[in-house]
Design an enzyme around this catalytic site. Sequence first.
Site, PDB file in Angstrom:
ATOM      1  CE  LYS A   1      -0.363  -0.210   5.065  1.00 52.62           C
ATOM      2  NZ  LYS A   1      -1.199  -0.746   6.170  1.00 52.62           N
TER       3      LYS A   1
ATOM      4  NE  ARG B   1      -7.084   0.904  10.911  1.00 43.60           N
ATOM      5  CZ  ARG B   1      -5.837   0.657  10.566  1.00 43.60           C
ATOM      6  NH1 ARG B   1      -4.863   1.379  11.070  1.00 43.60           N
ATOM      7  NH2 ARG B   1      -5.538  -0.321   9.740  1.00 43.60           N
TER       8      ARG B   1
ATOM      9  CG  HIS C   1      -4.675  -4.650  10.894  1.00 43.52           C
ATOM     10  ND1 HIS C   1      -3.473  -5.312  10.698  1.00 43.52           N
ATOM     11  CD2 HIS C   1      -4.377  -3.327  10.800  1.00 43.52           C
ATOM     12  CE1 HIS C   1      -2.512  -4.411  10.507  1.00 43.52           C
ATOM     13  NE2 HIS C   1      -3.041  -3.205  10.568  1.00 43.52           N
TER      14      HIS C   1
ATOM     15  NE  ARG D   1      -3.344  -8.303   6.709  1.00 41.97           N
ATOM     16  CZ  ARG D   1      -3.989  -8.738   7.811  1.00 41.97           C
ATOM     17  NH1 ARG D   1      -4.552  -9.920   7.833  1.00 41.97           N
ATOM     18  NH2 ARG D   1      -4.059  -7.973   8.881  1.00 41.97           N
TER      19      ARG D   1
ATOM     20  CE1 TYR E   1      15.011  32.349   4.158  1.00 37.75           C
ATOM     21  CE2 TYR E   1      14.255  30.071   4.266  1.00 37.75           C
ATOM     22  CZ  TYR E   1      14.466  31.230   3.543  1.00 37.75           C
ATOM     23  OH  TYR E   1      14.139  31.262   2.220  1.00 37.75           O
TER      24      TYR E   1
ATOM     25  CB  CYS F   1      15.356  26.185   3.656  1.00 42.80           C
ATOM     26  SG  CYS F   1      16.550  27.068   4.678  1.00 42.80           S
ATOM     27  CG  MET F   2      10.121  24.495   0.083  1.00 45.44           C
ATOM     28  SD  MET F   2       9.131  25.601  -0.932  1.00 45.44           S
ATOM     29  CE  MET F   2       8.183  26.462   0.298  1.00 45.44           C
ATOM     30  CG  ASP F   3      13.656  24.815  -2.221  1.00 45.55           C
ATOM     31  OD1 ASP F   3      12.664  24.171  -2.568  1.00 45.55           O
ATOM     32  OD2 ASP F   3      13.671  26.054  -2.069  1.00 45.55           O
TER      33      ASP F   3
HETATM   34  C1  LIG Z   1      -0.685  -1.909   6.750  1.00 45.19           C
HETATM   35  C2  LIG Z   1      -1.311  -3.192   7.043  1.00 45.19           C
HETATM   36  C3  LIG Z   1      -0.536  -4.342   7.227  1.00 45.19           C
HETATM   37  C4  LIG Z   1       0.974  -4.324   7.326  1.00 45.19           C
HETATM   38  O1  LIG Z   1       1.339  -3.773   8.554  1.00 45.19           O
HETATM   39  P1  LIG Z   1       2.890  -3.668   8.972  1.00 45.19           P
HETATM   40  O2  LIG Z   1       2.846  -3.190  10.365  1.00 45.19           O
HETATM   41  O3  LIG Z   1       3.498  -2.680   8.053  1.00 45.19           O
HETATM   42  O4  LIG Z   1       3.451  -5.018   8.821  1.00 45.19           O
HETATM   43  C5  LIG Z   1      -1.199  -5.553   7.346  1.00 45.19           C
HETATM   44  N1  LIG Z   1      -2.543  -5.612   7.332  1.00 45.19           N
HETATM   45  C6  LIG Z   1      -3.319  -4.513   7.196  1.00 45.19           C
HETATM   46  C7  LIG Z   1      -4.803  -4.660   7.199  1.00 45.19           C
HETATM   47  C8  LIG Z   1      -2.733  -3.259   7.070  1.00 45.19           C
HETATM   48  O5  LIG Z   1      -3.494  -2.178   6.945  1.00 45.19           O
END
Ligand SMILES: *Cc1c(COP(=O)(O)O)cnc(C)c1O
Length: 382
Positions: free
Chosen positions: A41, A139, A171, A227, A270, A317-319
């Site tokens: 992601k 969530r 999760h 995952r 700055y 700074c910005m850059d």
């Molecule tokens: C982001 C995410 C993960 C991976 O999590 P990590 O802490 O980066 O391993 C796994 N499952 C779900 C649903 C997530 O949103």
Amino acid sequence: MAVSADVNGQVETVVDLEAIAHNVGVLRAHAGDAAVMVVVKADGYNHGAVEVARAALAAGAAELGVTTIEEAVELRAAGIEAPILCWLNVCDADYAAAVAADIEIGISSPEQLVAVAAAARELGRRAIVTLKVDTGLNRNGVDPLVYPRVLADLRKLVDEDIVRFRAIFSHLAHADEPYNPVIDRQRDRFLEAIATAKEYGLEPELVHLANSAATLTRPDLAFDMVRPGIAVYGLTPVPDIGEFDLRPAMTFQAEVALVKEVAAGEGVSYGHEWIAPADTTVALIPAGYADGVFRTLGNRMEVWVAGRRRPNRGRVCMDQLVVDLGDNSDGVVEGDAAILFGPGTRGEPRAQDWADLLGTIHYEVVCAPRGRVHRRYRGGTR
Ligand SMILES: *Cc1c(COP(=O)(O)O)cnc(C)c1O
């Protein structure tokens, strides 16, 4: 300023795809018999989703996970054929695009299931559906109150052959604290959710729960698949527990744009927050907060130049930002590499060091480089 405009092309992240492959190997070893879904992601945690996905699949990852349908479709468009799951969808998401591309859709509500079924009917093509159950993170994921309704609806859609039911997943809220009792409570609720689905005649092809932290510290939670995200990129999700032989894949670097003398008593950048206590030599690094160098790192961070860490002087700074070379006995010249953070193997700061200074986590640090920053890949199977 012409000088910084020219060198800004050299502000880059270098992503080591061999490190990605190595890290997938580490995670596979921890996963045991479970398959590995690599989470790519947010453009692969800002490492490049397509390249990371290819490297991870070549290294034995089985599946890919993303947040949005758009991210999933982009991987398909790049020719990636592995299963791809997306799990954060809004009610008017482009489910037709997901169904057409054989993307597995994570369901969090009865309304989402209705919308997915409508897209499948319209296309005359089965949707692949996975249930995301909320076991306590509160969530996204199906609320226990509406879970029976989702199961009843899903049962009908499976019977009508509108939907293929693939998996159940959830999760964890406390995976970075392996002994937190909330983890076991979530596991129990997860098992309950699977059992309830079976009461509706819904047998998932697989179930999965573990993110990086759980993959590395709770092998009992591996189920059919793990995952991991952050660990794939080489960053330990549990820095207090261990590094697990992970190799950070991202190096954030620039070229020294200018080397110049600063006389004692002169202020730098700055607001002149730093006044040179003695004559010194400084190097200008053409990277700033627009590129993802957090401004609050000013006067606190170090940059690796010519074999050692140099203190940043004055504001970011910005850059651009300025580092102190002292008497420049190392002979730093314009064009030399300036490493902002990297794996740490040369003694350069790591994303974890930035996170410590910023009071955040390295996840946010690697997501920071952006805008003008070019990305380059090293190694891998491209
Ligand atoms: C982001 C995410 C993960 C991976 O999590 P990590 O802490 O980066 O391993 C796994 N499952 C779900 C649903 C997530 O949103």
